[in-house]
Design a protein around this motif. Sequence first.
Motif, PDB file in Angstrom:
ATOM      1  N   ALA A 161       0.835  -1.208   0.000  1.00  0.00           N
ATOM      2  CA  ALA A 161       0.000   0.000   0.000  1.00  0.00           C
ATOM      3  C   ALA A 161       0.868   1.256   0.000  1.00  0.00           C
ATOM      4  N   ARG A 162       1.953   1.251   0.802  1.00  0.00           N
ATOM      5  CA  ARG A 162       2.875   2.405   0.817  1.00  0.00           C
ATOM      6  C   ARG A 162       3.523   2.584  -0.548  1.00  0.00           C
ATOM      7  N   LYS A 163       3.915   1.466  -1.177  1.00  0.00           N
ATOM      8  CA  LYS A 163       4.555   1.529  -2.488  1.00  0.00           C
ATOM      9  C   LYS A 163       3.604   2.129  -3.519  1.00  0.00           C
ATOM     10  N   GLN A 164       2.347   1.705  -3.509  1.00  0.00           N
ATOM     11  CA  GLN A 164       1.349   2.234  -4.447  1.00  0.00           C
ATOM     12  C   GLN A 164       1.099   3.717  -4.201  1.00  0.00           C
ATOM     13  N   LEU A 165       1.044   4.111  -2.939  1.00  0.00           N
ATOM     14  CA  LEU A 165       0.849   5.523  -2.610  1.00  0.00           C
ATOM     15  C   LEU A 165       2.031   6.360  -3.086  1.00  0.00           C
ATOM     16  N   MET A 166       3.227   5.853  -2.899  1.00  0.00           N
ATOM     17  CA  MET A 166       4.419   6.580  -3.356  1.00  0.00           C
ATOM     18  C   MET A 166       4.426   6.694  -4.876  1.00  0.00           C
ATOM     19  N   GLN A 167       4.008   5.640  -5.582  1.00  0.00           N
ATOM     20  CA  GLN A 167       3.935   5.693  -7.040  1.00  0.00           C
ATOM     21  C   GLN A 167       2.922   6.734  -7.498  1.00  0.00           C
ATOM     22  N   ALA A 168       1.784   6.803  -6.812  1.00  0.00           N
ATOM     23  CA  ALA A 168       0.764   7.805  -7.145  1.00  0.00           C
ATOM     24  C   ALA A 168       1.289   9.219  -6.895  1.00  0.00           C
ATOM     25  N   LEU A 169       1.952   9.419  -5.755  1.00  0.00           N
ATOM     26  CA  LEU A 169       2.523  10.731  -5.438  1.00  0.00           C
ATOM     27  C   LEU A 169       3.600  11.106  -6.451  1.00  0.00           C
ATOM     28  N   PHE A 170       4.427  10.143  -6.834  1.00  0.00           N
ATOM     29  CA  PHE A 170       5.470  10.376  -7.835  1.00  0.00           C
ATOM     30  C   PHE A 170       4.844  10.794  -9.169  1.00  0.00           C
TER      31      PHE A 170
ATOM     32  N   ILE B 174      11.010   8.922  -2.851  1.00  0.00           N
ATOM     33  CA  ILE B 174      11.044   9.886  -3.944  1.00  0.00           C
ATOM     34  C   ILE B 174      12.195  10.853  -3.692  1.00  0.00           C
ATOM     35  N   HIS B 175      13.135  10.902  -4.616  1.00  0.00           N
ATOM     36  CA  HIS B 175      14.251  11.850  -4.542  1.00  0.00           C
ATOM     37  C   HIS B 175      13.908  13.030  -5.443  1.00  0.00           C
ATOM     38  N   LEU B 176      13.853  14.217  -4.847  1.00  0.00           N
ATOM     39  CA  LEU B 176      13.516  15.424  -5.587  1.00  0.00           C
ATOM     40  C   LEU B 176      14.774  16.065  -6.150  1.00  0.00           C
ATOM     41  N   LYS B 177      14.645  16.660  -7.329  1.00  0.00           N
ATOM     42  CA  LYS B 177      15.772  17.330  -7.978  1.00  0.00           C
ATOM     43  C   LYS B 177      15.471  18.824  -8.047  1.00  0.00           C
ATOM     44  N   GLU B 178      16.473  19.617  -7.757  1.00  0.00           N
ATOM     45  CA  GLU B 178      16.378  21.072  -7.846  1.00  0.00           C
ATOM     46  C   GLU B 178      15.221  21.627  -7.010  1.00  0.00           C
ATOM     47  N   GLN B 179      15.032  21.087  -5.810  1.00  0.00           N
ATOM     48  CA  GLN B 179      13.985  21.522  -4.898  1.00  0.00           C
ATOM     49  C   GLN B 179      14.615  21.801  -3.530  1.00  0.00           C
ATOM     50  N   ASN B 180      13.864  22.437  -2.646  1.00  0.00           N
ATOM     51  CA  ASN B 180      14.351  22.681  -1.294  1.00  0.00           C
ATOM     52  C   ASN B 180      14.375  21.407  -0.457  1.00  0.00           C
ATOM     53  N   LEU B 181      13.566  20.412  -0.824  1.00  0.00           N
ATOM     54  CA  LEU B 181      13.568  19.101  -0.163  1.00  0.00           C
ATOM     55  C   LEU B 181      14.405  18.132  -0.982  1.00  0.00           C
TER      56      LEU B 181
ATOM     57  N   GLN C 291       3.320  15.182 -13.107  1.00  0.00           N
ATOM     58  CA  GLN C 291       2.302  15.969 -13.805  1.00  0.00           C
ATOM     59  C   GLN C 291       2.417  17.455 -13.471  1.00  0.00           C
ATOM     60  N   MET C 292       2.891  17.755 -12.268  1.00  0.00           N
ATOM     61  CA  MET C 292       3.049  19.147 -11.843  1.00  0.00           C
ATOM     62  C   MET C 292       4.372  19.750 -12.320  1.00  0.00           C
ATOM     63  N   GLY C 293       5.188  18.954 -13.011  1.00  0.00           N
ATOM     64  CA  GLY C 293       6.451  19.450 -13.535  1.00  0.00           C
ATOM     65  C   GLY C 293       7.607  19.403 -12.555  1.00  0.00           C
ATOM     66  N   VAL C 294       7.459  18.664 -11.457  1.00  0.00           N
ATOM     67  CA  VAL C 294       8.525  18.544 -10.461  1.00  0.00           C
ATOM     68  C   VAL C 294       9.464  17.421 -10.887  1.00  0.00           C
ATOM     69  N   ALA C 295      10.738  17.737 -11.016  1.00  0.00           N
ATOM     70  CA  ALA C 295      11.732  16.738 -11.382  1.00  0.00           C
ATOM     71  C   ALA C 295      12.013  15.850 -10.177  1.00  0.00           C
ATOM     72  N   ALA C 296      11.779  14.560 -10.337  1.00  0.00           N
ATOM     73  CA  ALA C 296      11.958  13.634  -9.219  1.00  0.00           C
ATOM     74  C   ALA C 296      12.316  12.254  -9.752  1.00  0.00           C
ATOM     75  N   GLU C 297      12.747  11.410  -8.852  1.00  0.00           N
ATOM     76  CA  GLU C 297      13.121  10.037  -9.188  1.00  0.00           C
ATOM     77  C   GLU C 297      12.612   9.127  -8.072  1.00  0.00           C
ATOM     78  N   LEU C 298      11.960   8.036  -8.434  1.00  0.00           N
ATOM     79  CA  LEU C 298      11.451   7.070  -7.469  1.00  0.00           C
ATOM     80  C   LEU C 298      12.455   5.928  -7.385  1.00  0.00           C
ATOM     81  N   ARG C 299      13.052   5.747  -6.197  1.00  0.00           N
ATOM     82  CA  ARG C 299      14.095   4.733  -6.036  1.00  0.00           C
ATOM     83  C   ARG C 299      13.844   3.892  -4.794  1.00  0.00           C
ATOM     84  N   PRO C 300      14.268   2.648  -4.844  1.00  0.00           N
ATOM     85  CA  PRO C 300      14.181   1.823  -3.632  1.00  0.00           C
ATOM     86  C   PRO C 300      15.358   2.122  -2.710  1.00  0.00           C
ATOM     87  N   GLU C 301      15.120   2.114  -1.413  1.00  0.00           N
ATOM     88  CA  GLU C 301      16.182   2.274  -0.414  1.00  0.00           C
ATOM     89  C   GLU C 301      15.990   1.212   0.658  1.00  0.00           C
TER      90      GLU C 301
END
Length: 80
Positions: free
Chosen positions: A14-23, A53-60, A28-38
């Motif tokens: 369920a967490r994995k599916q939620l993370m995929q949806a958020l990713f 989710i690893h964000l690129k060029e963001q404050n987080l 869709q919002m134009g945020v550069a990100a990468e979904l990776r396993p850790e």
Amino acid sequence: MGSVRELEEQKAEARKQLMQALFGYLGQMGVAAELRPEQATNWLGKAVSESVIHLKEQNLNRIRLVGMESGGCGVPGDIL
């Protein structure tokens, strides 16, 4: 103990599916990100793979969902 493992696997899926949806939403919002396993450790002390989710060029830098045993404020159930 088998049912506990099954429940933990269901929650992890369920967490994995939620993370995929958020990713997908971030994309869709134009945020550069990468979904990776850790690697993480679950409450049983077992090593598990967790989607992050690893964000690129963001404050987080990254987004990780963490489960809590209680809903808080007297609300029963798990929360993320």
